[in-house]
Design a protein around this motif. Structure first.
Motif, PDB file in Angstrom:
ATOM      1  N   ALA A 429       0.843  -1.202   0.000  1.00 34.12           N
ATOM      2  CA  ALA A 429       0.000   0.000   0.000  1.00 34.12           C
ATOM      3  C   ALA A 429       0.873   1.246   0.000  1.00 34.12           C
ATOM      4  CB  ALA A 429      -0.921  -0.016   1.217  1.00 34.12           C
ATOM      5  N   GLU A 430       1.937   1.218   0.800  1.00 38.18           N
ATOM      6  CA  GLU A 430       2.791   2.400   0.907  1.00 38.18           C
ATOM      7  C   GLU A 430       3.512   2.665  -0.421  1.00 38.18           C
ATOM      8  OE1 GLU A 430       4.316   2.755   4.732  1.00 38.18           O
ATOM      9  OE2 GLU A 430       5.826   4.229   4.168  1.00 38.18           O
ATOM     10  N   ARG A 431       4.040   1.600  -1.016  1.00 32.78           N
ATOM     11  CA  ARG A 431       4.758   1.754  -2.302  1.00 32.78           C
ATOM     12  C   ARG A 431       3.810   2.297  -3.364  1.00 32.78           C
ATOM     13  NH1 ARG A 431       7.241  -2.978  -1.874  1.00 32.78           N
ATOM     14  NH2 ARG A 431       5.610  -4.048  -3.026  1.00 32.78           N
ATOM     15  N   ALA A 432       2.617   1.682  -3.466  1.00 32.04           N
ATOM     16  CA  ALA A 432       1.671   2.087  -4.517  1.00 32.04           C
ATOM     17  C   ALA A 432       1.218   3.529  -4.295  1.00 32.04           C
ATOM     18  CB  ALA A 432       0.472   1.145  -4.522  1.00 32.04           C
ATOM     19  N   THR A 459      -5.813   1.468   6.525  1.00 30.78           N
ATOM     20  CA  THR A 459      -6.259   2.805   6.097  1.00 30.78           C
ATOM     21  C   THR A 459      -5.106   3.480   5.362  1.00 30.78           C
ATOM     22  OG1 THR A 459      -7.662   2.992   8.055  1.00 30.78           O
ATOM     23  CG2 THR A 459      -7.124   5.046   6.918  1.00 30.78           C
ATOM     24  N   VAL A 460      -5.419   4.057   4.205  1.00 35.36           N
ATOM     25  CA  VAL A 460      -4.403   4.778   3.438  1.00 35.36           C
ATOM     26  C   VAL A 460      -4.854   6.234   3.319  1.00 35.36           C
ATOM     27  CG1 VAL A 460      -3.171   4.944   1.232  1.00 35.36           C
ATOM     28  CG2 VAL A 460      -3.887   2.693   2.103  1.00 35.36           C
ATOM     29  N   ILE A 461      -4.007   7.161   3.716  1.00 33.83           N
ATOM     30  CA  ILE A 461      -4.275   8.596   3.510  1.00 33.83           C
ATOM     31  C   ILE A 461      -3.102   9.155   2.709  1.00 33.83           C
ATOM     32  CG2 ILE A 461      -4.663  10.833   4.627  1.00 33.83           C
ATOM     33  CD1 ILE A 461      -5.756   9.372   7.048  1.00 33.83           C
ATOM     34  N   ALA A 462      -3.408   9.812   1.592  1.00 30.44           N
ATOM     35  CA  ALA A 462      -2.331  10.304   0.722  1.00 30.44           C
ATOM     36  C   ALA A 462      -2.692  11.688   0.217  1.00 30.44           C
ATOM     37  CB  ALA A 462      -2.124   9.325  -0.433  1.00 30.44           C
ATOM     38  N   GLU A 484      -5.557   2.761  -8.348  1.00 30.88           N
ATOM     39  CA  GLU A 484      -4.237   2.136  -8.582  1.00 30.88           C
ATOM     40  C   GLU A 484      -3.729   1.458  -7.314  1.00 30.88           C
ATOM     41  OE1 GLU A 484      -0.856   3.734 -10.653  1.00 30.88           O
ATOM     42  OE2 GLU A 484      -2.198   5.076 -11.757  1.00 30.88           O
ATOM     43  N   VAL A 485      -3.931   2.116  -6.183  1.00 30.14           N
ATOM     44  CA  VAL A 485      -3.498   1.516  -4.917  1.00 30.14           C
ATOM     45  C   VAL A 485      -4.306   0.245  -4.661  1.00 30.14           C
ATOM     46  CG1 VAL A 485      -3.284   1.879  -2.425  1.00 30.14           C
ATOM     47  CG2 VAL A 485      -2.913   3.791  -3.999  1.00 30.14           C
TER      48      VAL A 485
END
Ligand code: FAD
Length: 567
Positions: A429-432, A459-462, A484-485
Motif C-alpha cells: 500500500a505504501e509503495r503504490a 487505512t491509506v491517507i495520501a 491504482e493503490v
C-alpha cells in the motif's frame, strides 16, 4: 440530540452521515495544516460540494404502471442520491457533481407484496432493479447499471414485526436501520448487538446480503451467525426459510441469501437472534514492542477460549491517528475489552493480561471494570479509539475535500500467514500510494480475531495527485489514484491466498479477485440459480457472477456487465 434538532438534521447527499457532523471550519483548517506538514505540501484549498440541483440529469426512460405510480419518485435530488454508494471513488466524484449514472426512478415499496409487484413489473418491462438499503456500500454495490433502471429503496420496510422474549429472537423488516432496531428492543432489555461502523445508516437487509461484520472482535459478530430465518421476494416467487436454532437439513437456504448482494432476491424481513444487554464491562489498553508480538498475544487469547468484545491491535500509525497513543510513539497498542450481561469479568481479564505479559505486552490503562447500561463510556485508550472510530467516515470526506485520498481495505487470513501478510500489505500500500501520490500514511489494525485467524484492516491517507485544478477532473484523478493503490493491494491479497473481503462484500470493485477466489463449479451453480430465480436478469446486474458464462472465469474481467460503469 433533541427531537426538534433531529427533525431538522439533514443527511449529506454526497458523503457520509449528518451534515452537522461534517468536519468543517477550524477543524477542517486544522486537518489541512496537519496534512500539509506531514506531506510537506502547501495547505490544500477546501473544496465545497456542488449544489446538487445544478447536476444535469437525463430524463427518466421509464414510467411505472398506474397501480405502482404512487411508490415512485423522479425527484432529481432523490435520483442523484441513489446514483452512488459510499466508496471513496464514488463520493469524491459526487463532491464535484460527477455522478455518471442515476436511476430513472426511485421506488419505495411499503410491503413485501409491493416488492413482488415491482419485481414483476421490472421483469415484464426489462428494467434493471437495484435494491437499496442505506446505500453505504463501499464496493460499488448500488451503482446503477447501464440501461433503464430503478433503485428499490427499502426505507419503508421499517417495522419491528415481533419480539420473541422466550427464544430471544425478533422478526424485523429488511429496511430497518441500526438505531431503530436498538430503540425498539431497549424496553425488553435485549439487543441485536450488531454494530458495523456504518450502523447508523445501513439496514438489516443490506447487512444480510453483504455478510456484514459488526465491530466486536470475537463471538457472534458476523451477521451470518445472528440470522435465524430470512424472508425474500424473488422475481419468480416468495422465499421463506423456517425459524430454527440450527438445522442439518441439507444446504442452508439462509446461507444462499447471506452474501447474495441482491442477485437472488430482495430481503424483505428476517428473524434475528438477540442477546441480553451487557451491563458488565472491563477494559484495558496494552502496549507491545512490535505488531508481531501483539498478534501473538491476540492469538493466545482467542485460542485459550477467551472471547473479548474488543481486541483491536493498532500499529503505531493507527494508534496515533486514533489518539490511543502519542503521535511519535512506536508501540503497537491493543485495545482490549470484555462484555457480559451480568457476569463479573475479573477472571477473563486477568487471564488475558497474563497471556499478554507472556508476549511482552505492558498495560498502559486499566484494567477497569464498570457495571450499568450505558454504552460509550470507555475511558483512556479505548475511549479515544471509540471516538476516532465514529469520526473516521467524516475524516474520509474531509480528506476528499482537501484534494487527498483516504480509503480503507480489509481481508482475513489464517494465523500461520498473518504476520507476513500484514507486513506485505503495509509495504504494498505504501509503495503504490507513494508512486501515485508522492507520499502516504498507511495505518494497520486488526478488526476481528478467530481461533484460526485474524482480519487485518488498512487505512491509506495520501496527498492526492498534484497539478489538477479543482473540478470533476480532480475528482476523477483522486478516484483513479485510489484505484491504482487498490489494484496493487488486491493483487497482493490474492497472491497471499487471503480473502478479497472479510466484511465489505464483493460489489463491482472486488469482482476480478472474487472470480479467482471462488471455485468454478460454484460459479456455475450460482449462475444457474440466478437464471432460475430471475430469468429476465433484472437484479444485481454486474454483481457476483455474470449471467452469461465466461469460459475463462479466472481471466481479468472483459464482460461489459462486469466492468466498472462509472470509469
Ligand atoms: C463508513 C462506513 C463504514 C462501514 N463499516 C462497515 C462495517 O463495520 N462492517 C461491514 O460489514 N460493513 C461496513 N461498511 C460497508 C456497508 O455499510 C455494509 O456493506 C452494509 O452491510 C451495507 O448495508 P446497506 O443497508 O447500506 O446496503 P446498501 O449499500 O444499500 O446495499 C449493499 C448491497 O446490498 C443490496 N441490498 C441492499 N438491501 C437489500 C435487500 N433488502 N435485499 C437484497 N439486496 C439488498 C444492494 O443492492 C447492494 O448490492 C461500511 C461502510 C461505510 C461507508
Amino acid at each position: 440530540v433533541s427531537d426538534d434538532r433531529m427533525a431538522q438534521r439533514r443527511r449529506s447527499w454526497w458523503g457520509w452521515g449528518w451534515e452537522d457532523q461534517a468536519i468543517q471550519g477550524d477543524e477542517l483548517a486544522g486537518l489541512a495544516a496537519v496534512l500539509a506538514e506531514r506531506f510537506q505540501r502547501p495547505p490544500a484549498t477546501v473544496v465545497d460540494p456542488v449544489e446538487p440541483a445544478s447536476i444535469e440529469l437525463p430524463r427518466p426512460r421509464v414510467e411505472l404502471p398506474a397501480a405502482l405510480a404512487h411508490l415512485g419518485s423522479a425527484d432529481p435530488l432523490d435520483r442523484v442520491r441513489h446514483g452512488h454508494g459510499a466508496a471513496f471513488r464514488e463520493l469524491v466524484r459526487a463532491l464535484y457533481g460527477d455522478v455518471p449514472r442515476v436511476p430513472d426512478l426511485v421506488v419505495r415499496p411499503t410491503s413485501a407484496a409491493d416488492v413482488a409487484r415491482v419485481l414483476g413489473w421490472c421483469t415484464d418491462a426489462r428494467v434493471a432493479c437495484v435494491p437499496w438499503g442505506g446505500g453505504t456500500s463501499v464496493v460499488g454495490g448500488v451503482t446503477p447499471p447501464e440501461g433503464p433502471c430503478v433503485s428499490l429503496d427499502l426505507e419503508r420496510l421499517d417495522a419491528v414485526l415481533e419480539v420473541d422474549e422466550v427464544s430471544l429472537a425478533a422478526h424485523l423488516q429488511g429496511g430497518l436501520m441500526g438505531p431503530a432496531i436498538e430503540r425498539a428492543l431497549e424496553p425488553s432489555g435485549l439487543t441485536f448487538r450488531h454494530f458495523p461502523q456504518s450502523w447508523e445508516f445501513s439496514t438489516l437487509g443490506g447487512w444480510i446480503v453483504t455478510r456484514a461484520g459488526g465491530h466486536f472482535a470475537t463471538g457472534p459478530t458476523h451477521i451470518d451467525d445472528l440470522v435465524e430465518a430470512i424472508g425474500a421476494e424473488t422475481p419468480t416467487g416468495r422465499w421463506d426459510s423456517r425459524r430454527l436454532p440450527a438445522s442439518g437439513a441439507g444446504p442452508s437456504p439462509d446461507r444462499w441469501l447471506l452474501g447474495s448482494e441482491g442477485t437472488l432476491g430482495v430481503v424483505t424481513d428476517a428473524w434475528v437472534r438477540l442477546q441480553r444487554r451487557p451491563r458488565s464491562r472491563a477494559q484495558a489498553t496494552v502496549a507491545f514492542p512490535s505488531l508481531v508480538a501483539g498478534l501473538g498475544a491476540v492469538r493466545a487469547i482467542v485460542q485459550d477460549g477467551l472471547a473479548p468484545a474488543n481486541a483491536r491491535l493498532l500499529d503505531p500509525v493507527e494508534a496515533a491517528l486514533a489518539g490511543a497513543a502519542p503521535p511519535d510513539g512506536d508501540a503497537t497498542v491493543l485495545v482490549l475489552g470484555f462484555e457480559a450481561p451480568e457476569a463479573p469479568l475479573d477472571a477473563p481479564m486477568a487471564r488475558a493480561l497474563e497471556l499478554i505479559g507472556d508476549h511482552g505486552g505492558v498495560v498502559r490503562d486499566g484494567p477497569s471494570f464498570r457495571r450499568g447500561d450505558r454504552t460509550g463510556t470507555a475511558q483512556g485508550g479505548a475511549g479515544a479509539w471509540r471516538q476516532a472510530f465514529l469520526r473516521g467516515p467524516y475524516l474520509r470526506d474531509a480528506v476528499a475535500r482537501l484534494g487527498g485520498v483516504a480509503e480503507t481495505f480489509e481481508t482475513a487470513t489464517t494465523w500461520d500467514r498473518a504476520a507476513a501478510l500484514v507486513s506485505d500489505l503495509r509495504d504494498t500500500a505504501e509503495r503504490a500510494a507513494r508512486s501515485v501520490c508522492g507520499d502516504a500514511l498507511v495505518a494497520v489494525r486488526t478488526t476481528h480475531a478467530y481461533v484460526d485467524g485474524v482480519a487485518p484492516y488498512v487505512t491509506v491517507i495520501a496527498p492526492g495527485p498534484e497539478g489538477v485544478a479543482a473540478g470533476p477532473a480532480r475528482g476523477r484523478a483522486q478516484a483513479a489514484a485510489w484505484d491504482e493503490v487498490k489494484q496493487a493491494v488486491s493483487e497482493a491479497i490474492d497472491a497471499a491466498g487471503a480473502t478479497i473481503t472479510h466484511h465489505h462484500a464483493v460489489g463491482r470493485d472486488h469482482r476480478p479477485w472474487y472470480d479467482r477466489q471462488r471455485p468454478d463449479p460454484f460459479a456455475r451453480a450460482l449462475r444457474s440459480a440466478r437464471r432460475e430465480l430471475d430469468p429476465a436478469g433484472v437484479l444485481g446486474q454486474g454483481l457476483l457472477v455474470d449471467r452469461v458464462a465466461d469460459p475463462a472465469t479466472s481471466a481479468p474481467p472483459t464482460d461489459p456487465e462486469r466492468r466498472d460503469p462509472t470509469a
